[in-house]
Design a protein around this motif. Structure first.
Motif, PDB file in Angstrom:
ATOM      1  N   SER A   1       0.704  -0.736   0.255  1.00  0.00           N
ATOM      2  CA  SER A   1       0.019   0.300   0.146  1.00  0.00           C
ATOM      3  C   SER A   1       0.881   1.193   0.314  1.00  0.00           C
ATOM      4  O   SER A   1       0.635   2.531  -0.333  1.00  0.00           O
ATOM      5  N   VAL A   2       1.830   1.258   0.067  1.00  0.00           N
ATOM      6  CA  VAL A   2       2.790   2.379   0.048  1.00  0.00           C
ATOM      7  C   VAL A   2       4.372   2.219  -0.171  1.00  0.00           C
ATOM      8  O   VAL A   2       5.343   3.051  -0.386  1.00  0.00           O
ATOM      9  N   GLU A   3       3.681   1.224  -1.215  1.00  0.00           N
ATOM     10  CA  GLU A   3       5.337   1.107  -1.600  1.00  0.00           C
ATOM     11  C   GLU A   3       4.988   2.499  -3.069  1.00  0.00           C
ATOM     12  O   GLU A   3       4.147   2.401  -3.653  1.00  0.00           O
ATOM     13  N   GLY A   4       6.366   2.685  -3.000  1.00  0.00           N
ATOM     14  CA  GLY A   4       6.803   3.753  -4.052  1.00  0.00           C
ATOM     15  C   GLY A   4       6.493   5.515  -3.309  1.00  0.00           C
ATOM     16  O   GLY A   4       6.523   5.611  -4.225  1.00  0.00           O
ATOM     17  N   ARG A   5       6.059   5.057  -2.496  1.00  0.00           N
ATOM     18  CA  ARG A   5       5.149   6.789  -1.745  1.00  0.00           C
ATOM     19  C   ARG A   5       5.876   7.168  -0.341  1.00  0.00           C
ATOM     20  O   ARG A   5       6.488   8.026  -0.906  1.00  0.00           O
ATOM     21  N   PHE A   6       6.331   5.881  -0.091  1.00  0.00           N
ATOM     22  CA  PHE A   6       7.274   5.720   1.283  1.00  0.00           C
ATOM     23  C   PHE A   6       8.824   6.075   1.142  1.00  0.00           C
ATOM     24  O   PHE A   6       8.730   4.570   0.565  1.00  0.00           O
ATOM     25  N   THR A   7       8.846   5.943   2.055  1.00  0.00           N
ATOM     26  CA  THR A   7      10.798   5.317   1.233  1.00  0.00           C
ATOM     27  C   THR A   7      10.981   5.769   2.890  1.00  0.00           C
ATOM     28  O   THR A   7      11.649   6.287   4.132  1.00  0.00           O
ATOM     29  N   ILE A   8      11.384   4.633   3.773  1.00  0.00           N
ATOM     30  CA  ILE A   8      12.870   4.315   4.964  1.00  0.00           C
ATOM     31  C   ILE A   8      14.379   4.447   4.902  1.00  0.00           C
ATOM     32  O   ILE A   8      15.040   4.059   4.390  1.00  0.00           O
ATOM     33  N   SER A   9      14.793   4.741   5.356  1.00  0.00           N
ATOM     34  CA  SER A   9      16.375   4.992   5.764  1.00  0.00           C
ATOM     35  C   SER A   9      16.787   5.660   7.451  1.00  0.00           C
ATOM     36  O   SER A   9      15.680   5.828   8.013  1.00  0.00           O
ATOM     37  N   ARG A  10      17.811   5.076   7.597  1.00  0.00           N
ATOM     38  CA  ARG A  10      18.361   4.982   8.888  1.00  0.00           C
ATOM     39  C   ARG A  10      20.334   5.652   8.628  1.00  0.00           C
ATOM     40  O   ARG A  10      20.802   5.856   7.698  1.00  0.00           O
ATOM     41  N   ASP A  11      20.092   6.657   9.716  1.00  0.00           N
ATOM     42  CA  ASP A  11      21.760   6.829   9.865  1.00  0.00           C
ATOM     43  C   ASP A  11      21.880   6.857  11.474  1.00  0.00           C
ATOM     44  O   ASP A  11      21.286   6.925  12.064  1.00  0.00           O
ATOM     45  N   ASN A  12      23.245   5.656  11.126  1.00  0.00           N
ATOM     46  CA  ASN A  12      22.842   4.579  12.569  1.00  0.00           C
ATOM     47  C   ASN A  12      24.214   5.547  13.475  1.00  0.00           C
ATOM     48  O   ASN A  12      24.149   5.323  14.329  1.00  0.00           O
ATOM     49  N   ALA A  13      24.547   6.299  12.828  1.00  0.00           N
ATOM     50  CA  ALA A  13      25.612   7.235  13.340  1.00  0.00           C
ATOM     51  C   ALA A  13      24.936   8.362  14.435  1.00  0.00           C
ATOM     52  O   ALA A  13      25.376   9.087  15.827  1.00  0.00           O
ATOM     53  N   LYS A  14      23.396   8.866  14.283  1.00  0.00           N
ATOM     54  CA  LYS A  14      22.990   9.143  14.622  1.00  0.00           C
ATOM     55  C   LYS A  14      21.091   8.543  15.554  1.00  0.00           C
ATOM     56  O   LYS A  14      20.476   9.061  16.379  1.00  0.00           O
ATOM     57  N   ASN A  15      21.346   6.862  15.444  1.00  0.00           N
ATOM     58  CA  ASN A  15      20.944   6.321  15.464  1.00  0.00           C
ATOM     59  C   ASN A  15      19.130   6.616  15.535  1.00  0.00           C
ATOM     60  O   ASN A  15      18.383   6.896  16.281  1.00  0.00           O
ATOM     61  N   THR A  16      19.354   7.206  13.927  1.00  0.00           N
ATOM     62  CA  THR A  16      17.777   7.791  13.909  1.00  0.00           C
ATOM     63  C   THR A  16      17.667   6.620  12.646  1.00  0.00           C
ATOM     64  O   THR A  16      18.051   6.529  11.114  1.00  0.00           O
ATOM     65  N   VAL A  17      16.415   6.392  12.146  1.00  0.00           N
ATOM     66  CA  VAL A  17      15.354   6.047  11.716  1.00  0.00           C
ATOM     67  C   VAL A  17      14.192   6.718  10.700  1.00  0.00           C
ATOM     68  O   VAL A  17      13.985   7.403  11.607  1.00  0.00           O
ATOM     69  N   TYR A  18      14.247   7.201   9.812  1.00  0.00           N
ATOM     70  CA  TYR A  18      13.256   8.051   8.941  1.00  0.00           C
ATOM     71  C   TYR A  18      12.079   7.371   7.750  1.00  0.00           C
ATOM     72  O   TYR A  18      12.536   6.416   7.221  1.00  0.00           O
ATOM     73  N   LEU A  19      11.351   7.381   8.351  1.00  0.00           N
ATOM     74  CA  LEU A  19      10.004   7.516   7.198  1.00  0.00           C
ATOM     75  C   LEU A  19       9.362   8.647   6.427  1.00  0.00           C
ATOM     76  O   LEU A  19       8.682   9.710   6.896  1.00  0.00           O
ATOM     77  N   GLN A  20      10.030   8.471   5.160  1.00  0.00           N
ATOM     78  CA  GLN A  20       9.432   9.340   4.206  1.00  0.00           C
ATOM     79  C   GLN A  20       8.135   9.197   3.387  1.00  0.00           C
ATOM     80  O   GLN A  20       8.531   8.233   2.438  1.00  0.00           O
TER      81      GLN A  20
END
Length: 121
Positions: free
Chosen positions: A60-79
């Motif tokens: 349902s979200v493929e192509g619209r949402f993008t998950i990413s992470r920055d391990n140096a900041k211990n952070t995960v994002y969901l665009q």
């Protein structure tokens, strides 16, 4: 035990974009985003492995949402782009005790408190 704090939710119009952020108190392995509407089961949205090389998305979200992470900041994002009313839910990030990605909520051992996303005109 690791603690997770989500932010970035809000009220937006159909077609708008939002970026959710999940900050962990320490380094984590596989991470996932789930969402839940009142009265509904929690559903998988996206997941990412420790290195970021492997990701998985709900259809349902493929192509619209993008998950990413920055391990140096211990952070995960969901665009989240091109949001639609059916994306309205509380969004939770979750940490798994292993490097990979799972679509099943019971494979994650730590959860954040959630952030509300409302898409309405």
């Amino acid at each position: 035990q690791v603690q997770l704090v989500e932010s970035g939710g809000g009220l937006v119009r159909p077609g708008d974009n939002l970026r959710l952020t999940c900050v962990a108190s320490e380094s984590t392995y596989g991470m996932g985003w789930f969402r839940q509407d009142p009265g509904q089961e929690r559903e998988f949205v996206a997941g990412i492995g420790w290195s970021g090389a492997f990701t998985d998305y709900a259809n349902s979200v493929e192509g619209r949402f993008t998950i990413s992470r920055d391990n140096a900041k211990n952070t995960v994002y969901l665009q989240m782009n091109s949001l639609q009313p059916e994306d309205t839910a509380i969004y939770y990030c979750a940490a798994a005790p292993y490097e990979g990605v799972s679509t099943f909520s019971d494979q994650y051992e730590t959860w954040g408190q959630g952030t509300q996303v409302t898409v309405s005109s």
